[in-house]
Design an enzyme around this catalytic site. Structure first.
Site, short mmCIF file in Angstrom:
data_model
loop_
_atom_site.label_atom_id
_atom_site.label_comp_id
_atom_site.label_asym_id
_atom_site.label_seq_id
_atom_site.Cartn_x
_atom_site.Cartn_y
_atom_site.Cartn_z
N GLU A 118 0.83 -1.21 0.00
CA GLU A 118 0.00 0.00 0.00
C GLU A 118 0.86 1.25 0.00
O GLU A 118 1.79 1.38 0.81
CB GLU A 118 -0.92 -0.02 1.24
CG GLU A 118 -1.94 1.10 1.23
CD GLU A 118 -2.98 0.97 2.36
OE1 GLU A 118 -3.19 -0.15 2.87
OE2 GLU A 118 -3.56 2.01 2.71
N LYS A 131 -7.54 -1.62 11.37
CA LYS A 131 -6.91 -1.95 10.08
C LYS A 131 -5.74 -0.98 9.86
O LYS A 131 -4.65 -1.36 9.43
CB LYS A 131 -7.93 -1.84 8.94
CG LYS A 131 -7.45 -2.38 7.60
CD LYS A 131 -6.56 -1.43 6.82
CE LYS A 131 -6.10 -2.01 5.50
NZ LYS A 131 -5.25 -1.09 4.73
N ASP A 164 5.27 -14.48 11.07
CA ASP A 164 3.93 -14.97 10.72
C ASP A 164 2.91 -13.88 11.06
O ASP A 164 2.44 -13.79 12.19
CB ASP A 164 3.69 -16.25 11.53
CG ASP A 164 2.32 -16.84 11.32
OD1 ASP A 164 1.44 -16.18 10.74
OD2 ASP A 164 2.11 -17.98 11.77
N HIS A 224 -3.53 10.07 -0.19
CA HIS A 224 -3.55 8.76 -0.84
C HIS A 224 -3.55 8.91 -2.35
O HIS A 224 -2.84 8.22 -3.06
CB HIS A 224 -4.86 8.05 -0.45
CG HIS A 224 -4.65 6.86 0.41
ND1 HIS A 224 -5.51 6.50 1.39
CD2 HIS A 224 -3.68 5.94 0.44
CE1 HIS A 224 -5.09 5.42 2.00
NE2 HIS A 224 -3.97 5.07 1.44
#
Ligand code: MEV
Length: 405
Positions: A84, A268, A284, A382
């Site tokens: 991202e 998130k 992991d 963004h």
């Protein structure tokens, strides 16, 4: 960062060529030209095939460096691997703001991994519990005979808890938790082996039948907390004063505290900081994702992993608390050259230190998101970066691409 590191505040880093960035990171962290070259090249196909089955090739992600982090008085460069755009710029920017208040402080709250042994068909739960409690030391000692052992590294099983899961008489079961000090390993193999080792004895003592034997990804006994305290004036943004931004960030925190729909998005954004460090260091990330979200719901309702307040001097104060599941030894952490070099960039931390660093990155990432969201909105920043990607995509196939909102 290694002993040779000077500062994580590298002005104009984003304007350098990637070659110059690598040279600068080499200088600052003490990575040798050979290590730098291996980091850049990544794992060879031969090495990748040795790690896992059915390999056809490697998958490249950007490895980027977040700057400006000061954590517990030490400057640290943060390697992050994520697709991202804007995540690393956002983290670096928030870390720069945090420096005005002295940076992040962190603490280790607990450092034990949980292994679960499920026991079914118990007819007398009280007697079963009593038998297990009486055999506590024997069970812990037995767990410590499992292979691969942790005691040569200073770790091992430290204790045991017993839980009863009442399911209205339909499949009630007992769950034995082994509490294991995994030192610098994530510990999955060792903890699973301990669970398998003690299960037959536990079943016999409880007059039950052993079911699942596996670690729990809700690592609520292995937690790190990060805090930051930022003078309001440095938060000013565009037409918003520092005090306004502070209050808006606190308002956004309250929204996440009140609403699971918002908390999921809030978290998130936090995982935007957590996962890339885990990926860069060969960890992991699914384990930590599962653990963080289960921890976020520990009070029976899903909530935010980081919250914001003001102190009596008007500073913005943030706290993030995360369960961490990761290692700095074992798995591919040292076998993958890019992961090994990333650990060196971080100053060769142990697992607990890496958990604390990640909690600080999580808090920075959350601050960056809330500051942008509560002022000009997330899209402006963004989109600047997405437009570049969209242009690249349309050059590739001659057509425009759908963009993420
Ligand atoms: C986007 O990747 C992450 C954010 O949605 C996080 C948030 O809303 O807090 C911006």
């Amino acid at each position: 960062m290694s002993d040779t590191a000077k500062s994580s505040r590298i002005s104009g880093f984003h304007r350098l060529s990637s070659e110059d960035r690598r040279a600068r990171i080499g200088e600052l962290t003490g990575l040798s030209p050979q290590e730098m070259a291996e980091m850049t090249q990544g794992a060879t196909l031969e090495r990748l095939e040795a790690f896992a089955e059915n390999v056809i090739c490697g998958l490249q992600l950007h490895l980027r460096i977040a700057t400006n982090f000061r954590i517990d008085g030490e400057d640290i460069l943060i390697p992050m691997a994520v697709e991202e755009t804007s995540v690393i710029a956002a983290a670096s920017n928030a870390a720069r703001l945090a420096r005005a208040g002295g940076g992040f402080t962190t603490e280790l709250l607990e450092d034990l991994v949980i292994g679960q042994v499920e026991i079914l068909d118990i007819s007398d739960p009280a007697a079963a519990r009593q038998a297990l409690e009486a055999a506590h030391d024997e069970i812990v000692a037995l767990a410590n005979t499992a292979e691969p052992p942790l005691h040569p590294f200073g770790g091992g099983c430290r204790g045991m808890d017993v839980r009863w899961l009442a399911m209205n008489g339909l499949g009630d079961r007992m769950v034995v938790h082994l509490l294991v000090d995994c030192v610098d390993a994530m510990g999955a193999n060792s903890v699973n082996a301990m669970c398998e080792r003690v299960a037959p004895v536990v079943a016999e003592l409880t007059d039950g039948r052993a079911g699942l034997r596996i670690l729990s990804n809700l690592a609520d006994h292995r937690r790190a907390r990060a805090r930051v305290c930022i003078p309001a004036e440095v938060l000013a943004f565009g037409r918003w004063s520092g005090a306004e931004v502070r209050d808006q960030v606190i308002g956004a925190s309250r929204f996440a505290e009140a609403d699971a729909y918002r908390a999921a998005t809030h978290n998130k954004g936090i995982m935007n900081g957590v996962d890339p460090v885990l990926i860069a260091t060969g960890n992991d990330w699914r384990a930590m994702e599962a653990g963080c979200h289960a921890f976020a719901a520990r009070q029976g309702r899903y909530g935010p992993l980081a919250t914001w307040d003001r102190d009596d001097r008007g500073n913005l104060v943030g706290t993030a608390e995360l369960p961490f599941q990761l290692g700095t030894v074992g798995g591919v952490t040292r076998l993958h050259p890019t992961a090994a070099a990333s650990l060196k960039v971080l100053g060769s931390p142990g697992a607990a230190r890496l958990g604390r660093i990640i909690a600080a990155v999580a808090l920075a990432q959350n601050l960056a998101a809330l500051r942008a969201l509560s002022t000009e909105g997330i899209n402006k920043g963004h989109m600047r970066l997405h437009e570049r990607n969209a242009a690249l995509a349309s050059q590739d196939d001659g057509g425009p691409r759908e963009q993420r909102p």
